[in-house]
Design a protein around this motif. Structure first.
Motif, PDB file in Angstrom:
ATOM      1  N   ALA A 134       0.823  -1.209   0.000  1.00  0.00           N
ATOM      2  CA  ALA A 134       0.000   0.000   0.000  1.00  0.00           C
ATOM      3  C   ALA A 134       0.861   1.264   0.000  1.00  0.00           C
ATOM      4  CB  ALA A 134      -0.956  -0.012   1.191  1.00  0.00           C
ATOM      5  N   GLU A 135       1.912   1.272   0.819  1.00  0.00           N
ATOM      6  CA  GLU A 135       2.767   2.456   0.916  1.00  0.00           C
ATOM      7  C   GLU A 135       3.534   2.714  -0.376  1.00  0.00           C
ATOM      8  OE1 GLU A 135       6.481   4.162   3.616  1.00  0.00           O
ATOM      9  OE2 GLU A 135       5.381   2.418   4.318  1.00  0.00           O
ATOM     10  N   SER A 136       4.150   1.677  -0.944  1.00  0.00           N
ATOM     11  CA  SER A 136       4.948   1.879  -2.156  1.00  0.00           C
ATOM     12  C   SER A 136       4.069   2.182  -3.369  1.00  0.00           C
ATOM     13  CB  SER A 136       5.862   0.683  -2.421  1.00  0.00           C
ATOM     14  OG  SER A 136       5.128  -0.500  -2.658  1.00  0.00           O
ATOM     15  N   ALA A 137       2.879   1.613  -3.430  1.00  0.00           N
ATOM     16  CA  ALA A 137       1.960   1.903  -4.535  1.00  0.00           C
ATOM     17  C   ALA A 137       1.474   3.353  -4.462  1.00  0.00           C
ATOM     18  CB  ALA A 137       0.778   0.937  -4.519  1.00  0.00           C
ATOM     19  N   ALA A 138       1.154   3.833  -3.252  1.00  0.00           N
ATOM     20  CA  ALA A 138       0.730   5.230  -3.096  1.00  0.00           C
ATOM     21  C   ALA A 138       1.876   6.182  -3.447  1.00  0.00           C
ATOM     22  CB  ALA A 138       0.234   5.481  -1.673  1.00  0.00           C
ATOM     23  N   LEU A 139       3.099   5.837  -3.052  1.00  0.00           N
ATOM     24  CA  LEU A 139       4.258   6.656  -3.394  1.00  0.00           C
ATOM     25  C   LEU A 139       4.464   6.671  -4.909  1.00  0.00           C
ATOM     26  CD1 LEU A 139       6.720   8.363  -2.711  1.00  0.00           C
ATOM     27  CD2 LEU A 139       7.982   6.226  -2.279  1.00  0.00           C
ATOM     28  N   LYS A 140       4.318   5.534  -5.565  1.00  0.00           N
ATOM     29  CA  LYS A 140       4.483   5.465  -7.021  1.00  0.00           C
ATOM     30  C   LYS A 140       3.462   6.376  -7.707  1.00  0.00           C
ATOM     31  CE  LYS A 140       6.935   2.938 -10.010  1.00  0.00           C
ATOM     32  NZ  LYS A 140       8.400   3.025 -10.030  1.00  0.00           N
ATOM     33  N   ALA A 141       2.224   6.386  -7.210  1.00  0.00           N
ATOM     34  CA  ALA A 141       1.196   7.256  -7.784  1.00  0.00           C
ATOM     35  C   ALA A 141       1.557   8.724  -7.589  1.00  0.00           C
ATOM     36  CB  ALA A 141      -0.169   6.936  -7.180  1.00  0.00           C
ATOM     37  N   ARG A 142       2.040   9.067  -6.402  1.00  0.00           N
ATOM     38  CA  ARG A 142       2.405  10.468  -6.129  1.00  0.00           C
ATOM     39  C   ARG A 142       3.598  10.898  -6.986  1.00  0.00           C
ATOM     40  NH1 ARG A 142       0.914  15.196  -3.098  1.00  0.00           N
ATOM     41  NH2 ARG A 142       2.451  16.657  -3.894  1.00  0.00           N
ATOM     42  N   LEU A 143       4.579  10.025  -7.146  1.00  0.00           N
ATOM     43  CA  LEU A 143       5.730  10.365  -7.983  1.00  0.00           C
ATOM     44  C   LEU A 143       5.314  10.580  -9.436  1.00  0.00           C
ATOM     45  CD1 LEU A 143       8.377   7.930  -6.450  1.00  0.00           C
ATOM     46  CD2 LEU A 143       8.298  10.439  -6.204  1.00  0.00           C
ATOM     47  N   ALA A 144       4.375   9.769  -9.906  1.00  0.00           N
ATOM     48  CA  ALA A 144       3.857   9.951 -11.268  1.00  0.00           C
ATOM     49  C   ALA A 144       3.126  11.286 -11.369  1.00  0.00           C
ATOM     50  CB  ALA A 144       2.939   8.798 -11.649  1.00  0.00           C
ATOM     51  N   GLU A 145       2.291  11.594 -10.375  1.00  0.00           N
ATOM     52  CA  GLU A 145       1.591  12.881 -10.354  1.00  0.00           C
ATOM     53  C   GLU A 145       2.588  14.038 -10.399  1.00  0.00           C
ATOM     54  OE1 GLU A 145      -0.428  15.586  -6.969  1.00  0.00           O
ATOM     55  OE2 GLU A 145      -1.337  13.600  -7.128  1.00  0.00           O
ATOM     56  N   ASP A 146       3.613  13.965  -9.571  1.00  0.00           N
ATOM     57  CA  ASP A 146       4.622  15.031  -9.529  1.00  0.00           C
ATOM     58  C   ASP A 146       5.289  15.218 -10.895  1.00  0.00           C
ATOM     59  OD1 ASP A 146       4.044  15.275  -6.829  1.00  0.00           O
ATOM     60  OD2 ASP A 146       5.929  14.355  -6.165  1.00  0.00           O
ATOM     61  N   ALA A 147       5.639  14.112 -11.533  1.00  0.00           N
ATOM     62  CA  ALA A 147       6.297  14.199 -12.837  1.00  0.00           C
ATOM     63  C   ALA A 147       5.365  14.848 -13.864  1.00  0.00           C
ATOM     64  CB  ALA A 147       6.736  12.809 -13.301  1.00  0.00           C
ATOM     65  N   TRP A 148       4.114  14.393 -13.915  1.00  0.00           N
ATOM     66  CA  TRP A 148       3.165  14.950 -14.887  1.00  0.00           C
ATOM     67  C   TRP A 148       2.905  16.428 -14.601  1.00  0.00           C
ATOM     68  CZ3 TRP A 148      -0.180  12.618 -18.769  1.00  0.00           C
ATOM     69  CH2 TRP A 148       0.247  11.337 -19.149  1.00  0.00           C
ATOM     70  N   ASN A 149       2.835  16.826 -13.342  1.00  0.00           N
ATOM     71  CA  ASN A 149       2.605  18.237 -13.027  1.00  0.00           C
ATOM     72  C   ASN A 149       3.798  19.119 -13.405  1.00  0.00           C
ATOM     73  OD1 ASN A 149      -0.069  18.494 -12.162  1.00  0.00           O
ATOM     74  ND2 ASN A 149       0.427  17.679 -10.156  1.00  0.00           N
TER      75      ASN A 149
END
Length: 159
Positions: free
Chosen positions: A16-31
Motif C-alpha cells: 500500500a505504501e509503495s503503490a501510493a508513493l508510485k502514484a504520487r511520484l507519477a503525479e509530480d512528474a506529470w505536473n
C-alpha cells in the motif's frame, strides 16, 4: 535489460505504501509538464492506450505529451491510488486545464499501470472523460508544478 540508472523505485511487488508513493511520484512528474522527464518513468518500449490513441516507446510518449501540454494549458493533476497487486497499480485521477480560448475543463479518468522489475511502467491504459467547467468551479489552485503536500486530494475534494 535496463541499466541501473534506469531503475525507478519503488520497485514491484508493491504494498500500500509503495503503490501510493508510485502514484504520487507519477503525479509530480506529470505536473512538471516536462515531457522528457515524464518519459523516463516508462520503459523504452512502453505501450500506451490514452483515450483512443495508441503509443509505443519513449519517443512517442514525449511527442504525445508535448502536443498535450501545448493544447491543455494551466494543467494541474491529482492522482489517487485505487488498487494494487504485485507489479500492477490502478489509479483514478482528475486534472484541470483550459484551452487557448479560455474554456476550462476538468478531465476525469482511470489508469491501469503495469511495471517491469526495474520499476519502469511498461503498460499504461487510460480512460478519460472531459467535463466543461466554469473558471469559478475550479478546485486546483496551486501554482504550476508539484501539488503542495497540504492540498486536498480527490477524496477530500469530493471528486
Amino acid at each position: 535489460m535496463p541499466s541501473q540508472d534506469e531503475s525507478r523505485p519503488p520497485l514491484p511487488p508493491f504494498d500500500a505504501e509503495s503503490a501510493a508513493l508510485k502514484a504520487r511520484l507519477a503525479e509530480d512528474a506529470w505536473n512538471s509538464r516536462d515531457s522528457a522527464r515524464v518519459s523516463l518513468g516508462y520503459s523504452v518500449d512502453s505501450v500506451w492506450r490514452n483515450r483512443a490513441e495508441f503509443l509505443t516507446g519513449r519517443e512517442a510518449i514525449v511527442a504525445f505529451l508535448t502536443r498535450k501540454w501545448q493544447r491543455e494549458l494551466e494543467y494541474r493533476l491529482i492522482k489517487e491510488l485505487w488498487a494494487f497487486h504485485e507489479n500492477r497499480i490502478a489509479v483514478r485521477f482528475a486534472y484541470e486545464w483550459r484551452d487557448d480560448s479560455g474554456n476550462w475543463f476538468r478531465s476525469y479518468g482511470n489508469e491501469n499501470w503495469e511495471f517491469n522489475a526495474q520499476g519502469l511502467m511498461q503498460r499504461r491504459i487510460a480512460s478519460i472523460n472531459d467535463l466543461p467547467i466554469r473558471e469559478t468551479e475550479r478546485k486546483f489552485h496551486w501554482p504550476q508544478g508539484r501539488r503542495p503536500d497540504d492540498h486536498p486530494g480527490l477524496s477530500e475534494l469530493g471528486l
